[in-house]
Design a protein around this motif. Structure first.
Motif, PDB file in Angstrom:
ATOM      1  N   GLN A 171     -28.722  -0.082  33.998  1.00 52.27           N
ATOM      2  CA  GLN A 171     -27.315   0.122  33.665  1.00 52.27           C
ATOM      3  C   GLN A 171     -26.828  -0.778  32.528  1.00 52.27           C
ATOM      4  OE1 GLN A 171     -28.629  -0.288  36.668  1.00 52.27           O
ATOM      5  NE2 GLN A 171     -28.229   1.643  37.735  1.00 52.27           N
ATOM      6  N   ARG A 176     -27.819   7.199  28.421  1.00 47.94           N
ATOM      7  CA  ARG A 176     -27.104   7.624  29.622  1.00 47.94           C
ATOM      8  C   ARG A 176     -28.071   8.222  30.652  1.00 47.94           C
ATOM      9  NH1 ARG A 176     -23.972   4.798  27.618  1.00 47.94           N
ATOM     10  NH2 ARG A 176     -21.960   5.265  26.646  1.00 47.94           N
ATOM     11  N   TRP A 199     -33.111   7.599  31.879  1.00 46.91           N
ATOM     12  CA  TRP A 199     -31.982   7.323  30.998  1.00 46.91           C
ATOM     13  C   TRP A 199     -32.437   7.638  29.581  1.00 46.91           C
ATOM     14  CZ3 TRP A 199     -27.362   3.853  31.626  1.00 46.91           C
ATOM     15  CH2 TRP A 199     -26.931   3.798  32.961  1.00 46.91           C
TER      16      TRP A 199
END
Length: 356
Positions: free
Chosen positions: A328, A23, A13
């Motif tokens: 996340q 992301r 990420w």
């Protein structure tokens, strides 16, 4: 499984722009050189530097970037010349992944101050051998030169060990450099990710520890973390009563603030060490001149000192206070970190990368 070019595809990420957030992305880790170690990352701590670099707050970010320099994991493979580590070892990587290893600083356990082009950062830096960008620990794997891979003692839980690679060594190094020990009187300014480690470490070294804060709500936490006293810096009378009392003020406050009141707390030849500041400070006045006070800064420690810190923490049962999150949730964690809504460090569980 390695590609035909011996590179290792990795899930990660990262950021591709200042305002795009963190992301998912795919990156390639280099194939093993003769002195490299391949590590499956189990956890990575989140540092304020991650946030500021990802958002280019300091104007030095090269995109794409994968943050993370508080890395722990398990050795999966080693190069043919590696002698320090073997498959299955519990290991860690901090803020650096390389240096010249030959200059006078590198030769004296000061790799962080490498004189030959500077040390190579774990992320947002360039590989010394091929010029490729370095990517950090928000990933499922990493390849690193063996000297910059440290051993995680069995007594340290992996998740809790991660923040020691930055918050731990950043506070441990000045305490050791200025010879804090039994009889020392240490004040820790600020009680966040750095400050709470400073309290624990200084207390374990035998010092009398006082937390300095303008927030009375920090008093209870200070006591729980092992501080012997709490000094509300908004209380002028209390501050005056402690004038000339401390051997060290370990200043972990990250925002712009007046450091002069802390100088007044120091005895003759006392030292205020700035370890948290990320903004320019206001001008000082005679506080530094009256009483032969020392004002200095400190970053991370060298490789030997970082290993010493890990071993010290294992021996004394010192671990940071953490909140484990899935990858996340990293953008929400950044927002919460800015709002000081964490006690006291976020750690990413890399198992969450398997969820996409």
């Amino acid at each position: 499984m390695a590609t035909q070019s011996n590179e290792y595809p990795a899930k990660a990420w990262g950021a591709t722009s200042p305002d795009g957030g963190i992301r998912p992305m795919e990156i390639l880790r280099r194939g093993l050189r003769h002195d490299d170690v391949l590590i499956d990352i189990s956890h990575c701590g989140i540092c304020h530097s991650d946030l500021h670099t990802a958002r280019n707050d300091w104007g030095r970010t090269t995109y794409p970037i994968v943050p993370g320099h508080e890395i722990v994991g398990i050795v999966r493979a080693v190069g043919e010349a590696v002698t320090r580590h073997k498959v299955g070892d519990r290991v860690a990587i901090g803020c650096l992944v390389d240096s010249c290893m030959e200059c006078r600083h590198c030769a004296t356990d000061l790799e962080q101050y490498c004189l030959d082009g500077g040390a190579t950062g774990t992320y947002n830096s360039k590989d010394r051998r091929d010029g490729s960008p370095t990517f950090g620990g928000y990933s499922d794997k990493i390849v690193c030169r063996e000297e910059f891979v440290l051993k995680v003692p069995d007594a340290l839980p992996m998740a809790e060990a991660a923040p020691l690679l930055c918050a731990g060594i950043t506070t441990y190094s000045p305490l050791r450099t200025w010879k804090v020990g039994p009889g020392s009187k240490v004040a820790v300014a600020g009680l966040g990710g750095l400050g709470h480690m400073g309290v624990k470490l200084a207390a374990a070294m035998g010092a009398e520890v006082t937390v300095l804060s303008r927030s009375e709500s920090k008093r209870e936490d200070a006591e729980k973390l092992g501080a012997h006293a709490f000094l509300n810096t908004s209380d002028r009378a209390a501050m005056k009563a402690r004038s000339g009392y401390f051997d060290m003020v370990l200043n972990t406050i990250p925002v712009r603030h007046d450091i002069t009141p802390y100088l007044h707390l120091l005895r003759v030849d006392g030292v205020q060490v700035l370890v948290g500041v990320i903004e320019m400070l206001p001008e000082m006045h005679s506080g530094i001149l009256l009483g032969r006070k020392v004002l200095t800064g400190s970053g991370i420690g060298g490789l030997d000192q970082t290993q010493e810190m890990l071993d010290f923490c294992a021996e004394h049962g010192i671990v940071p206070e953490i909140e484990i999150i899935p990858m996340q949730d990293v953008n929400r964690a950044y927002d919460r970190m800015e709002a000081s809504d964490v006690k006291y460090r976020f750690v990413i569980d890399m198992e969450s990368l398997k969820e996409g």
